[in-house]
Design a protein around this motif. Structure first.
Motif, PDB file in Angstrom:
ATOM      1  N   UNK A   1     -14.233  64.008   4.618  1.00 51.91           N
ATOM      2  CA  UNK A   1     -14.088  64.386   5.369  1.00 51.91           C
ATOM      3  C   UNK A   1     -14.968  64.486   7.154  1.00 51.91           C
ATOM      4  N   UNK A   2     -14.323  66.130   7.875  1.00 53.26           N
ATOM      5  CA  UNK A   2     -13.801  65.080   9.309  1.00 53.26           C
ATOM      6  C   UNK A   2     -14.852  66.577  10.184  1.00 53.26           C
ATOM      7  N   UNK A   3     -15.225  66.119  11.938  1.00 54.17           N
ATOM      8  CA  UNK A   3     -15.537  67.181  12.042  1.00 54.17           C
ATOM      9  C   UNK A   3     -14.970  66.769  13.459  1.00 54.17           C
ATOM     10  N   UNK A   4     -14.421  67.659  14.297  1.00 51.42           N
ATOM     11  CA  UNK A   4     -13.516  68.067  15.684  1.00 51.42           C
ATOM     12  C   UNK A   4     -14.476  68.612  16.193  1.00 51.42           C
ATOM     13  N   UNK A   5     -14.649  67.838  17.750  1.00 50.54           N
ATOM     14  CA  UNK A   5     -15.448  69.788  18.022  1.00 50.54           C
ATOM     15  C   UNK A   5     -14.120  70.018  18.825  1.00 50.54           C
ATOM     16  N   UNK A   6     -14.514  71.580  19.434  1.00 52.39           N
ATOM     17  CA  UNK A   6     -13.349  72.562  19.756  1.00 52.39           C
ATOM     18  C   UNK A   6     -13.586  73.579  20.702  1.00 52.39           C
ATOM     19  N   UNK A   7     -13.127  73.916  21.309  1.00 53.98           N
ATOM     20  CA  UNK A   7     -13.247  75.598  21.884  1.00 53.98           C
ATOM     21  C   UNK A   7     -12.804  76.093  21.848  1.00 53.98           C
ATOM     22  N   UNK A   8     -13.425  76.705  21.328  1.00 49.91           N
ATOM     23  CA  UNK A   8     -12.236  78.422  21.249  1.00 49.91           C
ATOM     24  C   UNK A   8     -13.089  79.665  21.507  1.00 49.91           C
ATOM     25  N   UNK A   9     -13.337  80.758  21.815  1.00 54.26           N
ATOM     26  CA  UNK A   9     -14.076  81.123  22.415  1.00 54.26           C
ATOM     27  C   UNK A   9     -13.528  82.832  21.240  1.00 54.26           C
ATOM     28  N   UNK A  10     -12.465  82.835  20.959  1.00 56.76           N
ATOM     29  CA  UNK A  10     -12.628  84.330  20.141  1.00 56.76           C
ATOM     30  C   UNK A  10     -11.913  83.545  18.918  1.00 56.76           C
TER      31      UNK A  10
END
Length: 454
Positions: free
Chosen positions: A393-402
């Motif tokens: 399991x991995x988690x990555x920061x994202x920057x999505x607005x919709x």
């Protein structure tokens, strides 16, 4: 990166001490209450069972809410609140003269449902790649607490009576409060809650997840069998001319020997990728143990039954949470583990209720016959489960607005080789991946996320 840093070591040791001191107090009651509870007003096998299992009901009800509360007011505050309730319950039970007041004390003990907050804080303070090690340290401390409780419970009860056991649990809980206040590190930033705390919007889907439901029912039945067994076992050992203060001489060797048999089975099951086969074998061991106990006429018969039971119990207790973690959808492990923990404690409540009812209506031996039937039901349920492929399991920061952007990024990530599941949470701005560690290319995923963030 492959070793725990100083903060992670401190967090692992301190949180393990908090967990183990609390669980030690709870476990110590199992081998002694059915023996020393006879001195209480209102004693009956039914009420003994209710008192033993009562803490499980409030634990099951409050486990998830306390986890949510820790997200809002802080982990430390919730842990101190829960431990305060545990101390109050221990004092009420220690001062009780009737089995009814002891049961009330047990209900208050269970109201201190801090497991979710402890595990969430462990996640807050550790890097993702080191988190399994910290969770393993905390989990291992619970197993050691159980073994120690089987020894200390009979000795302490013989020396100070049942009230002495409860006073000792109160002292242990106070010690845990000091550990929380002075040794447990504070988290500056909290990890994304979906992997550590049950989310309200995820609970319905987790309850409808067939494979997770099988595992939740499994842990409920496992702890039902454990709790019900200790309603009947101590009085039956007493009938075999084994004095109450000597019961630890049976429990300790049996527990140690059970690990000698259990550990090789786990290694073989993993190496040969035969987890389901060995899982079913160990459920069958529980059934066999109950049948032996039902027919046992000598002390050695009960010793054999205990050994067979704890081989199966220890194997399943270690395997079930690992399976839940593997089966849980990406990004929803917190919700899956929240329901799992509640099911575990609910099993303790139903075990006390069932064990007490059967013992009162049909005698102590009937408890084991009933548990054998329950074990067979579990065996049938477990035979239909599916063991998923091993994953990371991995988690990555994202920057999505919709939501549209999130869906597009999720589709691209899902197309990568080795990706099994993708979940993007807009509120957390995190992307959760369930991947095959042998086939997955992390650099490709990071590149896609970076492009999606632009």
């Amino acid at each position: 990166m492959h070793q725990l840093n100083s903060l992670e070591k401190r967090a692992a040791i301190a949180l393990a001490l908090v967990f183990s001191t609390r669980m030690l107090g709870l476990f110590m009651l199992l081998p002694v209450f059915a023996l020393y509870g006879k001195e209480l007003v209102g004693f009956s096998p039914l009420w003994i069972g209710l008192a033993i299992g009562a803490y499980g009901l409030t634990q099951a009800i409050l486990q998830i809410p306390f986890g949510w509360l820790s997200d809002r007011i802080g982990r430390h505050k919730v842990m101190l609140l829960g431990l305060s309730l545990f101390v109050l319950g221990s004092v009420v039970a220690a001062m009780a003269e009737s089995v009814y007041m002891v049961t009330l004390g047990r209900v208050l003990q269970g109201a201190g449902a801090i497991a979710g907050a402890v595990l969430a804080l462990a996640a807050d303070l550790t890097r993702e790649e080191q988190r399994p090690k910290v969770m393993a340290i905390i989990g291992g401390s619970i197993g050691l607490s159980f073994a120690l409780a089987m020894v200390l419970g009979p000795i302490l009860a013989r020396w100070a009576g049942l009230s002495g056991v409860f006073w000792f649990t109160a002292v242990l809980a106070c010690a845990a409060m000091l550990i929380v206040a002075f040794l447990v590190p504070h988290s500056v930033s909290r990890s994304a809650g979906a992997e550590t705390i049950a989310l309200p919007q995820s609970l319905a889907s987790m309850l409808a997840h067939g494979q997770l439901l099988r595992l939740d029912v499994g842990v409920m039945l496992l702890h039902l069998m454990l709790t019900a067994m200790f309603v009947a076992l101590p009085p039956l050992l007493l009938k075999q001319q084994l004095a109450a203060e000597q019961h630890w001489q049976v429990y300790l060797p049996v527990l140690l020997l059970s690990f000698v048999f259990m550990v090789p089975m786990m290694i073989i099951a993993m190496r040969r990728q035969q987890e389901k086969r060995y899982f079913l074998i160990n459920v069958l061991l529980l059934v066999i143990a109950m049948l032996i106990s039902w027919q046992a006429a000598t002390l050695w018969g009960f010793v054999l039954a205990l050994l067979v039971f704890f081989i199966g119990f220890n194997y399943l207790e270690a395997s079930l949470p690992a399976m839940v973690s593997r089966v849980a959808p990406a990004g929803q492990r917190g919700s899956a583990m929240g329901i799992y923990s509640s099911s575990q404690f609910l099993g303790a409540f139903f075990g006390g209720l069932l064990g007490g009812t059967l013992a009162q209506q049909f005698g102590f031996s009937a408890v084991f016959a009933g548990l054998a039937l329950i074990g067979l039901v579990w065996l049938a349920i477990a035979s239909t489960m599916q063991v998923p492929a091993r994953s990371q399991r991995l988690s990555l920061p994202v920057s999505v607005t919709t939501e549209q952007q999130a869906n597009q990024l999720a589709s691209k990530l899902a197309a990568l080789v080795g990706v099994q599941e993708v979940t993007i949470l807009l509120a957390d701005q995190r992307c959760y991946l369930k991947v095959s560690s042998q086939q997955f290319d992390l650099a490709q995923a990071q590149s896609l996320v970076a492009n999606g963030n632009q």
